[in-house]
Design a protein around this motif. Structure first.
Motif, PDB file in Angstrom:
ATOM      1  N   GLY A  85       0.360  23.565   0.572  1.00 45.83           N
ATOM      2  CA  GLY A  85      -1.324  23.767   0.632  1.00 45.83           C
ATOM      3  C   GLY A  85      -1.903  22.374   0.889  1.00 45.83           C
ATOM      4  N   GLY A  86      -2.036  21.828  -0.190  1.00 44.52           N
ATOM      5  CA  GLY A  86      -2.985  21.379   0.367  1.00 44.52           C
ATOM      6  C   GLY A  86      -3.727  19.952   1.015  1.00 44.52           C
ATOM      7  N   ALA A  87      -4.093  19.758   1.588  1.00 42.22           N
ATOM      8  CA  ALA A  87      -4.737  18.635   2.213  1.00 42.22           C
ATOM      9  C   ALA A  87      -3.578  17.681   3.063  1.00 42.22           C
ATOM     10  CB  ALA A  87      -5.643  17.573   1.870  1.00 42.22           C
ATOM     11  N   ALA A  88      -3.042  17.131   1.762  1.00 40.33           N
ATOM     12  CA  ALA A  88      -1.654  16.115   1.527  1.00 40.33           C
ATOM     13  C   ALA A  88      -0.492  16.876   2.406  1.00 40.33           C
ATOM     14  CB  ALA A  88      -1.330  15.359   0.960  1.00 40.33           C
ATOM     15  N   GLN A  89       0.041  16.190   4.059  1.00 40.72           N
ATOM     16  CA  GLN A  89       1.290  16.716   3.560  1.00 40.72           C
ATOM     17  C   GLN A  89       2.395  16.436   3.179  1.00 40.72           C
ATOM     18  OE1 GLN A  89       1.566  17.023   7.981  1.00 40.72           O
ATOM     19  NE2 GLN A  89      -0.224  18.318   6.998  1.00 40.72           N
ATOM     20  N   VAL A  90       2.712  14.615   2.595  1.00 36.75           N
ATOM     21  CA  VAL A  90       3.605  14.952   1.553  1.00 36.75           C
ATOM     22  C   VAL A  90       2.938  14.970  -0.311  1.00 36.75           C
ATOM     23  CG1 VAL A  90       4.999  14.075   3.045  1.00 36.75           C
ATOM     24  CG2 VAL A  90       3.091  12.376   2.401  1.00 36.75           C
ATOM     25  N   GLY A  91       3.541  14.760  -1.014  1.00 35.02           N
ATOM     26  CA  GLY A  91       3.588  14.135  -2.180  1.00 35.02           C
ATOM     27  C   GLY A  91       3.782  12.919  -2.330  1.00 35.02           C
ATOM     28  N   GLY A  92       3.401  12.584  -3.257  1.00 35.21           N
ATOM     29  CA  GLY A  92       3.722  11.020  -4.208  1.00 35.21           C
ATOM     30  C   GLY A  92       4.921  11.662  -5.943  1.00 35.21           C
ATOM     31  N   LEU A  93       4.391  10.288  -6.238  1.00 35.16           N
ATOM     32  CA  LEU A  93       5.505  11.032  -8.155  1.00 35.16           C
ATOM     33  C   LEU A  93       4.205  11.319  -9.319  1.00 35.16           C
ATOM     34  CD1 LEU A  93       7.765   7.417  -7.121  1.00 35.16           C
ATOM     35  CD2 LEU A  93       8.305  10.195  -6.934  1.00 35.16           C
ATOM     36  N   ASN A 140      11.215  14.949  -5.613  1.00 38.05           N
ATOM     37  CA  ASN A 140      10.068  15.237  -5.031  1.00 38.05           C
ATOM     38  C   ASN A 140       9.510  14.858  -4.135  1.00 38.05           C
ATOM     39  OD1 ASN A 140       8.108  15.950  -7.295  1.00 38.05           O
ATOM     40  ND2 ASN A 140       8.807  13.677  -7.992  1.00 38.05           N
ATOM     41  N   ARG A 141       8.851  16.018  -2.877  1.00 30.69           N
ATOM     42  CA  ARG A 141       8.616  16.041  -1.387  1.00 30.69           C
ATOM     43  C   ARG A 141       8.026  14.657  -1.273  1.00 30.69           C
ATOM     44  NH1 ARG A 141       7.172  20.564   2.868  1.00 30.69           N
ATOM     45  NH2 ARG A 141       6.044  18.743   4.034  1.00 30.69           N
ATOM     46  N   VAL A 142       8.596  13.477  -0.637  1.00 35.05           N
ATOM     47  CA  VAL A 142       7.645  12.039  -0.553  1.00 35.05           C
ATOM     48  C   VAL A 142       7.538  11.461   0.902  1.00 35.05           C
ATOM     49  CG1 VAL A 142       7.789  11.677  -2.877  1.00 35.05           C
ATOM     50  CG2 VAL A 142       9.171  10.355  -1.155  1.00 35.05           C
ATOM     51  N   GLY A 143       6.809  10.683   1.500  1.00 40.83           N
ATOM     52  CA  GLY A 143       7.455  10.328   2.840  1.00 40.83           C
ATOM     53  C   GLY A 143       5.802   8.528   3.695  1.00 40.83           C
ATOM     54  N   PHE A 144       6.182   8.911   4.277  1.00 44.82           N
ATOM     55  CA  PHE A 144       5.524   7.740   4.714  1.00 44.82           C
ATOM     56  C   PHE A 144       4.080   8.515   5.486  1.00 44.82           C
ATOM     57  CE2 PHE A 144       8.879   5.599   4.269  1.00 44.82           C
ATOM     58  CZ  PHE A 144       8.449   4.299   3.431  1.00 44.82           C
ATOM     59  N   GLY A 145       4.667   9.566   6.149  1.00 46.57           N
ATOM     60  CA  GLY A 145       3.229  10.713   6.827  1.00 46.57           C
ATOM     61  C   GLY A 145       3.462   9.772   8.378  1.00 46.57           C
ATOM     62  N   VAL A 190       0.419  -1.496   0.181  1.00 47.97           N
ATOM     63  CA  VAL A 190       0.128  -0.462  -0.062  1.00 47.97           C
ATOM     64  C   VAL A 190       0.597   1.303  -0.417  1.00 47.97           C
ATOM     65  CG1 VAL A 190      -1.783   0.967   1.013  1.00 47.97           C
ATOM     66  CG2 VAL A 190      -1.854  -0.930   1.458  1.00 47.97           C
ATOM     67  N   TYR A 191       1.383   1.539   1.211  1.00 51.82           N
ATOM     68  CA  TYR A 191       2.674   2.257   0.960  1.00 51.82           C
ATOM     69  C   TYR A 191       3.461   3.177  -0.065  1.00 51.82           C
ATOM     70  CZ  TYR A 191       2.056   3.948   5.825  1.00 51.82           C
ATOM     71  OH  TYR A 191       1.959   4.404   6.798  1.00 51.82           O
ATOM     72  N   VAL A 192       3.631   1.315  -0.956  1.00 51.39           N
ATOM     73  CA  VAL A 192       4.462   2.160  -1.920  1.00 51.39           C
ATOM     74  C   VAL A 192       4.433   2.402  -2.914  1.00 51.39           C
ATOM     75  CG1 VAL A 192       5.544   0.846  -3.509  1.00 51.39           C
ATOM     76  CG2 VAL A 192       6.683   0.573  -1.389  1.00 51.39           C
ATOM     77  N   THR A 193       2.863   1.912  -3.614  1.00 59.93           N
ATOM     78  CA  THR A 193       1.705   2.507  -3.722  1.00 59.93           C
ATOM     79  C   THR A 193       0.926   4.076  -4.000  1.00 59.93           C
ATOM     80  OG1 THR A 193       0.186  -0.153  -4.231  1.00 59.93           O
ATOM     81  CG2 THR A 193      -0.502   2.028  -4.998  1.00 59.93           C
ATOM     82  N   ALA A 194       1.118   3.782  -2.577  1.00 60.92           N
ATOM     83  CA  ALA A 194       0.788   5.019  -2.489  1.00 60.92           C
ATOM     84  C   ALA A 194       1.696   6.668  -2.823  1.00 60.92           C
ATOM     85  CB  ALA A 194       0.223   5.516  -0.845  1.00 60.92           C
ATOM     86  N   ILE A 195       3.085   6.121  -2.759  1.00 64.81           N
ATOM     87  CA  ILE A 195       3.943   6.920  -2.966  1.00 64.81           C
ATOM     88  C   ILE A 195       4.665   7.055  -4.676  1.00 64.81           C
ATOM     89  CG2 ILE A 195       6.752   6.836  -3.095  1.00 64.81           C
ATOM     90  CD1 ILE A 195       6.885   6.428  -0.046  1.00 64.81           C
ATOM     91  N   VAL A 196       3.905   6.333  -5.161  1.00 65.67           N
ATOM     92  CA  VAL A 196       4.667   6.238  -6.593  1.00 65.67           C
ATOM     93  C   VAL A 196       2.950   7.010  -7.259  1.00 65.67           C
ATOM     94  CG1 VAL A 196       4.679   4.882  -8.725  1.00 65.67           C
ATOM     95  CG2 VAL A 196       6.002   4.136  -7.028  1.00 65.67           C
ATOM     96  N   THR A 197       2.236   6.590  -6.539  1.00 66.70           N
ATOM     97  CA  THR A 197       0.403   7.138  -7.146  1.00 66.70           C
ATOM     98  C   THR A 197       0.306   8.327  -7.173  1.00 66.70           C
ATOM     99  OG1 THR A 197      -0.059   5.222  -7.236  1.00 66.70           O
ATOM    100  CG2 THR A 197      -1.643   6.541  -7.995  1.00 66.70           C
ATOM    101  N   LYS A 198       0.123   9.343  -6.018  1.00 68.11           N
ATOM    102  CA  LYS A 198       0.213  10.476  -4.982  1.00 68.11           C
ATOM    103  C   LYS A 198       0.618  11.360  -5.866  1.00 68.11           C
ATOM    104  CE  LYS A 198       0.765  11.210  -0.373  1.00 68.11           C
ATOM    105  NZ  LYS A 198      -0.573  11.859  -0.328  1.00 68.11           N
ATOM    106  N   PRO A 199      -0.236  12.232  -6.532  1.00 66.89           N
ATOM    107  CA  PRO A 199      -0.037  13.440  -6.740  1.00 66.89           C
ATOM    108  C   PRO A 199       1.643  14.107  -6.280  1.00 66.89           C
ATOM    109  CG  PRO A 199      -1.763  13.964  -5.646  1.00 66.89           C
ATOM    110  CD  PRO A 199      -1.819  12.428  -5.764  1.00 66.89           C
TER     111      PRO A 199
END
Ligand code: ATP
Ligand code: ATP
Ligand code: LEU
Ligand code: MG
Ligand code: MG
Lengths: 253, 455, 287, 409, 312
Positions: B101-109, B171-176, B87-96
């Motif tokens: 300022g968005g709802a998400a603290q971190v982004g993805g790829l 990119n700024r990504v992470g596990f949150g 799940v986490y890898v999918t999230a990191i790869v797929t998250k915008p």
């Protein structure tokens, strides 16, 4: 001179007449889980007698032994020892009545040392009988040499000797031996048979399973042939050896 | 000795028939419950969709576990670890990609979902490899402990503040960290339909569905279709694993389960087989995790507690390890009865006896029972605490199964590990020995014949 | 130990003679062919040296006996040759290639397969599955081949071929009637049969049998031996550990005697029978 | 055995978390330190049982929390005490308000429909129309059912929603533990009004109303799990408006309240929410913690067009949800609390160097972050360490050690 | 300190692991059960007359009584604490014997994995039954115990009365077990059984008796460990034992299954790893660090650091 198995075993060549019966197995049905292996097995061992069971692989020889020792599922018939009904008793009780058992496989404690294995043989006594242990060491000098080695690291043959030794620690009245010569070097086979003779001569009755059938039958007093979980022949050892049919079917000609 | 004669033999359609039958019965029970609860059609459909969802998820997971345990004898109790990584890898790869300022603290790829899913499965498989390489030589119970420890390590890593965010490919990504990740990308169903160009058709269908559910039918239809999609995945898993099992490959796995040295001495590179099987299973677990959690829209590390792993185990054991049919069935029964069932039961009780005030603690519940033999408060408290008791029941079911039916609900299934049935080929003349005689051995046979001729 | 060490030197000369004889027996090559060569093998466990410089060769197409007292290191030697254990020193050469330290499966794939002294069947697989497992390099052993539609038909074909052979072998070993039985339910002797049958199915060049007849009923034993001879004539090579002297003496062309981890002597059965040292160490005067 | 306590550590600590783990955490703190640090805790820790559970009077701890500072606070307290014979806890008044406003909106909408209720939420809450509070809720419902406009004045605040669905104004209580009485006592209340204290955002102009029907509402709060201690009184508070309406049956209206347990866990929360969805509930009071509220809103409420109004989820991220205006809350965003805390720390406690210890979830992470930013930017304070801790550990000595150590460790 | 608890509880796990031949996943919940029984006793004695008996027996479920308010501590209420220790041991023994009789005995002859899975079932049932009875909230159990501060170079270290109690009780028990197993035939019989159960049966060892002895010793230690753990950390929740279980496994494996000294040493190492690792790695990873140590040991020396040293 082949005779029908069942009549033979029960009416048994004057066997029934003797009154010094030690072990008497009658109509024994037994098996594992709900799988029945033995059907109506009869067997007698008299005081100080030397009895051999032979038969093809899977005939139920080991199962018979185990049933006497309370290790199978009892399904019918009974086992009496010294006029006491021991059918269905647990092994730890049976050992108290004077039966010793050396199983076919896995017959030592692998991580205990040789000496500890022997001590376990006398577990039910309060103290380890030093003289009995000494006697075992006399009989099997290799055990003394290796007394601090872990039993599991000994060769197959060495383990067999250790297992015998352990069973002798309690000086039982009846010794059940399941293929004691399996895997032994020829000199040791001879020696083992000699030892068994000695033990027998010292008054211990022997009930033995052997694939080394010729040698075993030559030495024993009486032999049973089991096949398919049933008695098939019973006679003195020499008589069985001479029986053409038995030779053909069970002794490899 | 041979296949146990079971009630299952009498069901038309064999195993598939059985599965369908069980599913139908389950759905019927749920519809009835919904009826008592006064659900509207919308509510009924939604409850069916939810049920299907969990059936699908648990069936997939227990199929994957069956490959590990049932076939290869690998005692994996780190299932959640592989799900989490998937799940986490999918999230990191797929998250915008990250926007301040968005709802998400971190982004993805910001890559497409299918890339993410593949990456997730791959990552789960790779984690499997990392665990497997050294650990497969261990005894089953040690492997168990290593895998469960691994799953905890994975969870702690995702929880940790240090990996909360980092840079990947600029990119700024992470596990949150503990707050997890918001999965702010298109849900799998939408991604799939868009991918095959059916999205608009689907929206049309949703509109048409207004005939059945007049208002806002989309979530209901989404739920139902997603449930179907999951069942499709279950079927695919089943097909894949059945073929895997019924093949020389599966045969080697089975041999490894029994005695690895023997397989090795017969010339099979057991390590390679084990690793393949382990990685395949892990990838499937990762996929199941993705399909479970991605539609939830958010994921937090504490979801991945060892408890979920044990749920899957219970499901597998209910159905019977070693059997694919059993795995599916076990997953379904677990989801319907043990996982979702208690909530419905509780709601049913409250629906049938409304306005009952249950005591707030065990003390208040038990004291009337002791002092005045009044069992009502105790029973109420019991119903009220059904969520906890649900786990007690799971435990008891597990114990009961191990005592009475260790081979699972279906009884013993002989799923022969070969592509073809192994009976004596027709081309061979049946020259004795293949009839169903009760002989135990050739030697005996010879003797028996000898004895007969003698008479 | 010291006399054991220089023993082999003497034996090498011995063996050349034997070799000529052996080559004659296999009837193909004129030059002597030794598929298995063991050189200075050593292995100790803690304080105990189980194998101590064992050096011997096995000639192609023979039935060679490996005998020795209990604990002489026979099973350990087997384990070293087949890769189940890694030797402390020494080399094992098979068909001219150094295989020391290879994994068991690599060695098995080279054509050398062993059986275990204590039979190790795959208990929750049927006898048939046990047998089907054995053949080497099955197509369906790759994951994708066994799964992919289309390609799987190849696998099916091969399975059908295998199955016929399996049944033949089962018939031969007289265990066809228990083909559907779980191997775990077999008796001691039946397991040995299964194990031997399974080893044969891998189609090896050379078979290492560790006490295959211990616990096998004599009638069946006789039959099996006939088969071993048949196979030997087809060119298979056998190395056999056995304590039954009659069996060794009547069936082996060549006998190697292991004692305390090294080769005490080797030669024809007759030579062994009359060798003082062997009688002293092993036979105990009753042959 | 604990280390630290020596020189080099911060003067003050901020501990953000929940009572369940807080007990262990404070125990470990008191065995590692002599209690010389000033400690500030937010809403999550406000539980009167803490000193008893910790075995210390916790005199060095000060707290902040969204105050029950509404105009009708006393009325509510009385209602609660009459009903349950106990003092209301944190977020109970917000829970009451959340349910009350939903019932009003439901009555005004005239149907159990999420989208309709969502449109009525601001019309009922924000100024304009009849003033309704806990004491005259029943009359208010009747009026709403008659299509009248209502201005709900709540127990916790005047309950005006801004465009995010957040309260447009907030009050914060500064409180201390009262170990003697197993309670907490407020020492001061601070009010904040946003730019638009009256709130704004989309709203219906009128409501159809309607009588003689059953309104349904869901209550999705933690009965078990980490927030069990806080959740239980909240659930009780949420049932008060339901009872009020059912006892009086204004305009022939009755309420069917469905209670589900989030178990303080996101996955359990989502599946509990699904069962509310199936039951056809149009609006839900919940859920309590932000870690649960966010996934539950995204997965269950928003797509199914159900109004969610959390009484206690305070994390900043809730404001930013893409919610089609379905998500409201009666508790103010930690955007404010972080500020209040920084101010209290600096001005009231006169501390200039702190470390924070925060529970590892949305709430803890964001509040700690917000506090640290305000504290260093606006109050010139120094933040040494921000240390996350996980709930449910059996020992927190190691995190405490880190928090008590010198800067940037 | 936590290491001592882990070690103490580990002895029981290690014994059942080697003799009954399975990894008992319900061990953690035996710890909790022991703790609850012991603390109910302590509460009852310490709080008699001051609070409702029901509330005391439920160890203050739902915040009805607080241990801190009752002033529980080894110095303030010594009798209550001692009684608690005794009861926790006794109760765990009774519990493990009862569970063994009803659940493990009928499947004694199955393989280790069957038993392992069954024990997971036991763990679930037990844990959530406790939650059902005692509630899910964590409660503080003791008043803050008096402590002395020691000055080290890098700061002050506080050692309180409960640290010392734990140290004393744990050492005494470990010594006791050592003597018990060294001086009696039981020890050898246990090892024989661990080796080969069928054979042990044949040699006349009453295997059931040995099993019972194992549960009695192991269960007793486990219960006391549970009690001491709670005394030391001061809070009690239904999940405590389970959370500790993996660390205990780590310790037992580290020390070598079946070795008592191994379990103790393993416990100390794991305890230290979990707390010392904070110096080098972020605290979030401290538990992870303990697991990593365990995994590494399993891979490098699966038989454990102390294997081969016959100790029982
Ligand atoms: N534990 C068991 N469970 C089920 N069946 C068994 C078990 N042990 C033996 N059997 C079956 O019981 C039958 C008799 O086995 P037994 O071991 O008594 O044979 P045996 O006469 O000793 O043969 P062998 O000479 O090969 O040792 C065999 O068919 C075997 O498959
Ligand atoms: N794993 C081990 N650890 C320690 N010692 C071992 C190990 N394996 C074998 N040994 C020792 O090595 C020696 C040789 O054993 P091996 O099994 O090779 O004998 P063998 O010749 O096969 O005897 P047998 O004819 O009795 O089977 C024995 O003394 C045995 O105790
Ligand atoms: C109930 C509260 C303590 C919840 C907390 N304010 C949060 O947002 O998580
Ligand atoms: Mg036998
Ligand atoms: Mg050998």
């Amino acid at each position: 001179m082949s005779v029908d198995a069942n009549t033979d075993a029960t009416s048994g060549a004057g066997v029934e007449g003797r009154d010094d019966v030690l072990l008497r197995v009658r109509n024994l049905d037994a098996g594992y889980g709900d799988l029945q292996i033995l059907t109506d097995v009869d067997m007698d061992v008299f005081d100080g007698e030397y009895v051999t069971i032979v038969g093809p692989n899977g005939a139920g020889k080991s199962t018979t032994m185990k049933s006497v020792f309370g290790l199978t599922v009892h399904m019918g018939g009974n086992v009496r020892f010294k006029d006491e009904d021991i059918t269905g008793r647990r092994p730890e009780d049976i050992i108290h009545v004077g039966i010793g058992y050396v199983p076919q496989n896995d017959n030592v404690f692998p991580t205990l040392t040789v000496e500890e294995n022997l001590e376990m043989g006398a577990y039910i006594l309060d103290e380890v009988p030093k003289d009995a242990m000494e006697a075992v060491y006399e009989r099997f000098p290799i055990l003394r040499e290796r007394k601090d080695q872990k039993a599991g690291t000994m060769s197959g043959g060495q383990q067999q000797m250790l297992a015998m030794g352990r069973a002798l620690m309690l000086d039982p009245d009846l010794l059940l031996l399941d293929e004691p010569s399996a895997g032994l070097a020829p000199d040791l086979v001879e020696e083992m048979f000699d030892k068994i003779d000695e033990i027998n001569e010292a008054g211990t009755a022997i009930l033995m399973v052997e694939q080394n059938a010729k040698e075993a039958l030559r030495r024993c007093d009486r032999g049973y042939v089991l096949a398919n979980g049933q008695n098939r022949y019973m006679d003195t050892g020499t008589a069985l050896l001479e029986d053409e049919q038995v030779r053909q079917d069970f002794l490899g000609g | 000795m041979s296949v146990r004669d079971d009630f299952t033999d009498r069901i038309p359609g064999g195993d598939a028939g059985l599965i369908v039958l069980v599913l139908l019965a389950t759905y019927l029970a749920y519809v009835l419950a919904g009826f008592v609860l006064g659900y509207t059609l919308r509510g009924q459909l939604n409850s069916i969709a939810t049920l299907t969802f969990y059936i699908g998820v648990f069936a997939m997971l227990s199929l994957a576990l069956n490959l590990h345990w049932g076939y290869t004898g690998l005692f994996n109790i780190g299932i959640v670890g592989f799900m989490a990584v998937g799940v986490y890898v999918t999230a990191i790869v797929t998250k915008p990609t990250y926007v301040a300022g968005g709802a998400a603290q971190v982004g993805g790829l910001g890559l497409p979902l299918w890339v993410g899913i593949l990456a997730g499965m791959l990552a789960a498989a790779l984690l499997g490899l990392v665990v497997a390489l050294p650990a497969l030589r261990l005894r089953a119970d040690y492997l168990a402990i290593v895998t469960i420890a691994m799953s905890e390590i994975v969870r702690f890593s995702f929880l940790s503040g240090e990996l909360q965010q980092f840079q990947l490919f600029g990119n700024r990504v992470g596990f949150g960290g503990g707050s997890g990740l918001i999965l702010d990308f298109a849900p799998p169903l939408e991604a799939l339909l868009r991918g095959v160009g059916l999205w608009d058709a689907y929206l049309g269908f949703v509109d048409a569905f207004q005939v059945v559910v007049p208002r806002n039918p989309k979530p209901v239809v989404d739920g139902l279709i997603y449930g179907l999609l999951l069942l499709g995945f279950v079927a695919a898993f089943y097909w894949l694993l059945k073929r895997t099992g019924e093949s020389p490959f599966g045969r080697v796995l089975k041999a490894i389960r029994e005695d690895e040295d023997v397989a090795n001495a017969l010339g099979k590179n057991t390590d390679r087989f084990k690793i393949k099987s382990f990685m395949l299973g892990c990838a499937l677990m990762g996929l199941a995790g993705i399909l479970w959690l991605v539609p939830q829209g958010a994921v937090t590390p504490n979801f991945f507690r060892p408890r979920v792993t044990f749920f899957v185990w219970i499901a597998l054991i209910i159905g019977g390890a070693g059997s694919n049919t059993g795995s599916v069935l076990g997953g379904a029964v677990f989801a319907a009865v043990l996982y979702q069932g208690p909530r419905y039961f509780q709601n049913l009780v409250t629906a049938v006896f409304p306005n009952l005030d249950s005591p707030s603690g065990f003390g208040q519940a038990i004291s009337p029972l002791i002092s005045q033999f009044d069992p009502v408060p105790f029973l109420l408290y019991t119903v009220d605490s059904i969520r906890q008791l649900q786990l007690v029941v799971m435990g008891l079911v597990l114990i009961w199964l191990m005592h009475n039916r260790p081979e699972g609900m279906l009884g013993y299934r002989k799923e022969t590990a070969s592509v073809i049935p192994l009976s004596r080929p027709k081309s061979m003349t049946a020259d004795g020995g293949d009839d169903d005689s009760v002989r135990t051995d050739g030697g005996v046979d010879a003797a028996a014949e000898g004895g007969e001729t003698d008479e | 130990m010291s006399d054991a060490a220089d023993q082999p030197v003497e034996d090498v000369a011995n063996k050349v003679d034997e070799g000529a004889l052996g080559a004659f027996a296999s009837g193909v090559d004129t030059s002597v062919d030794y598929p298995l060569q063991v050189e200075g093998l050593e292995k100790s466990f803690g304080g105990i040296t189980a194998v101590d410089g064992a050096t011997f060769e096995v000639e192609s197409g023979t039935l060679t006996g490996l005998i020795g007292p209990n604990g002489a290191g026979k099973s350990t030697t087997f384990n070293l040759i087949t890769g189940m254990l890694k030797p402390d020193a020494g080399t094992v050469t098979f068909n001219g290639e150094d295989i020391t330290g290879e994994e068991p499966h690599q060695i098995a794939n080279r054509g050398m397969v062993r059986t275990f002294q204590i039979a190790r069947e795959l208990s929750e697989m049927t006898v048939l599955e046990n047998m089907m497992l054995a053949p080497k390099h099955q197509r369906g052993e790759t994951l994708w081949r066994s799964v992919m539609p289309g390609v799987r038909d190849d696998v099916r074909e091969q399975e059908e071929e295998l199955l016929e052979r399996v049944w033949e072998v089962l018939d031969f070993f007289d265990i066809a009637h228990i083909a559907e039985e779980y191997a775990g339910n077999l008796s001691g002797g039946q397991r040995k049969l299964l194990e031997m049958a399974r080893a044969l199915l891998t189609d090896p060049d050379m078979l290492l049998l560790d006490e295959p007849f211990a616990g096998v009923n004599p009638t069946l034993e006789k039959k099996l031996l006939e088969h071993v001879h048949e196979l030997r004539e087809q060119g298979y090579t056998f190395l056999l550990v056995e304590h039954d002297m009659d069996l060794i003496m009547n069936n082996c062309e060549h006998v190697i005697v292991l004692h305390q981890g090294s080769v005490l002597t080797e030669g024809t059965p007759d030579e062994i029978r009359s060798n003082e040292e062997v009688i002293e160490a092993y036979l105990g005067g009753n042959v | 055995i604990g280390g630290g306590g020596g020189g080099g550590g911060p003067e003050g600590l901020v501990v953000i978390g929940y009572p369940e783990s807080g007990i262990q955490l404070f125990r470990d703190y008191y065995s590692a330190s002599d209690g010389s640090e000033e400690i500030l805790v937010p809403d999550g820790m406000r539980s009167g049982s803490m000193p008893g559970q910790v075995g210390n009077d916790m005199a060095n701890v000060t707290g902040t929390a969204p105050a029950a500072g509404g105009p009708n606070q006393e009325t509510f307290n009385q209602l609660f005490e009459d009903e349950y014979d106990a003092a209301p806890g944190v977020f109970t008044s917000q829970t009451y308000d959340s349910v009350a406003i939903q019932l009003l909106a439901n009555a005004a909408a005239g149907e159990n429909s999420g989208p309709a209720i969502k449109d009525q939420m601001r019309r009922m809450a924000n100024p304009g129309g009849m003033t309704v509070g806990p004491d005259n809720l029943v009359e208010g419902i009747e009026a709403a059912a008659n299509g009248e406009d209502i201005d709900y004045q709540g127990a916790s605040s005047s309950v005006n929603f801004d465009e995010n669905g957040d309260p447009a104004e907030a009050a914060y209580a500064i409180w201390e533990f009262d170990a003697e009485n197993n309670a907490t006592s407020s020492v001061e209340t601070q009010s904040f009004a946003g730019e638009n204290p009256d709130g704004n955002g989309p709203s219906a102009d009128s409501g159809p109303g309607g009588s003689d029907r059953e309104m349904s509402v869901g209550i999705l709060l933690p009965e078990t799990g980490d927030l069990a201690a806080v959740g239980a009184p909240m659930i009780q508070a949420g049932q008060i408006p339901v009872m009020q309406v059912n006892d009086a049956n204004p305009a022939g209206l009755s309420v069917n309240a469905q209670i589900e347990d989030t178990q303080t866990s996101p996955d359990a929360g989502v599946s509990a929410a699904q069962s509310l969805v199936s039951a056809g509930v149009p609006s839900v009071c919940g859920s309590a913690s932000s870690g649960v509220n966010v996934p539950v809103s995204q997965q269950a409420f928003i797509p199914n067009e159900i109004v969610g109004c959390s009484p206690s989820s305070t994390a900043l991220s809730v404001s930013n949800l893409e919610d089609n205006d379905f998500i409201f809350r009666t508790a103010p965003s930690d955007f404010l609390q972080g500020r209040v805390m920084a101010q209290v720390m600096s001005e009231r406690l006169e501390v200039s160097s702190v470390s924070t210890l925060y529970v590892n979830n949305d709430y803890g992470q964001q509040l700690s972050e917000r506090f640290a930013n305000v504290f260093s930017d606006s109050f010139d304070g120094e933040v040494y360490n921000q240390v996350a801790f996980n709930i449910g550990e059996s020992s927190y000595s190691s995190v405490i050690e880190t928090a008590l150590s010198g800067p940037e460790n | 300190m936590r290491g001592l608890v882990i070690g103490l509880a580990g002895i029981g796990l290690s014994m059942t692991y080697s003799i009954l031949n399975f990894a008992n996943f319900s061990h953690g919940d035996y710890i909790t059960a022991g703790a609850f029984s012991g603390w109910a006793t302590t509460y009852l004695i310490a709080g008699l007359g001051r609070a409702d008996i029901g509330a005391l027996l439920l160890v203050g479920a739902g915040g009805s009584v607080y241990g801190g308010t009752l002033g529980i501590g080894v110095l303030s209420t010594p009798l209550a604490v001692v009684a608690g220790i005794v009861v926790s041991g006794a109760f765990s023994i009774a519990l493990s014997l009862a569970v063994d009789r009803t659940i493990f005995r009928p499947i004694r002859n199955e393989d280790g994995i069957t038993l392992l899975i069954t024990s997971v079932g036991v763990a679930f049932a037990l844990r959530y039954l406790m939650q059902f009875v005692f509630g899910s909230d964590v409660r503080g159990t003791t008043a803050q115990p008096p402590s002395v501060s020691l000055y080290f170079i890098d700061g002050t270290v506080f050692i309180n009365a409960h640290d010392i109690t734990l140290l004393v009780v744990a050492s005494a028990l470990m010594l006791g077990v050592h003597v018990l197993l060294q001086r009696t035939k039981l020890g050898k019989a246990m090892r024989a059984m661990a080796d080969n159960k069928d054979l042990a049966l044949i040699t006349g060892i009453s295997t059931e008796r040995v099993v019972r002895a194992t549960w009695i010793i192991g269960g007793g230690l486990t219960g006391v460990a549970g009690y001491m753990f709670i005394l030391w950390k001061g809070t009690l929740g239904f999940n405590d034992g389970w959370l500790l279980l993996l660390l205990i496994f780590a310790a037992v494996i580290l020390g070598g299954i079946g070795s008592i000294y191994g379990a103790i040493a393993g416990g100390l190492v794991i305890g230290l790893t979990a707390s010392m690792s904070v110096l080098w790695i972020p605290s979030a990873f401290s538990r992870a660090a303990a697991f990593v140590v365990m995994i590494v040991i399993l891979l490098v020396k699966p038989s454990g650091l102390f294997s081969g040293r016959a100790t029982a």
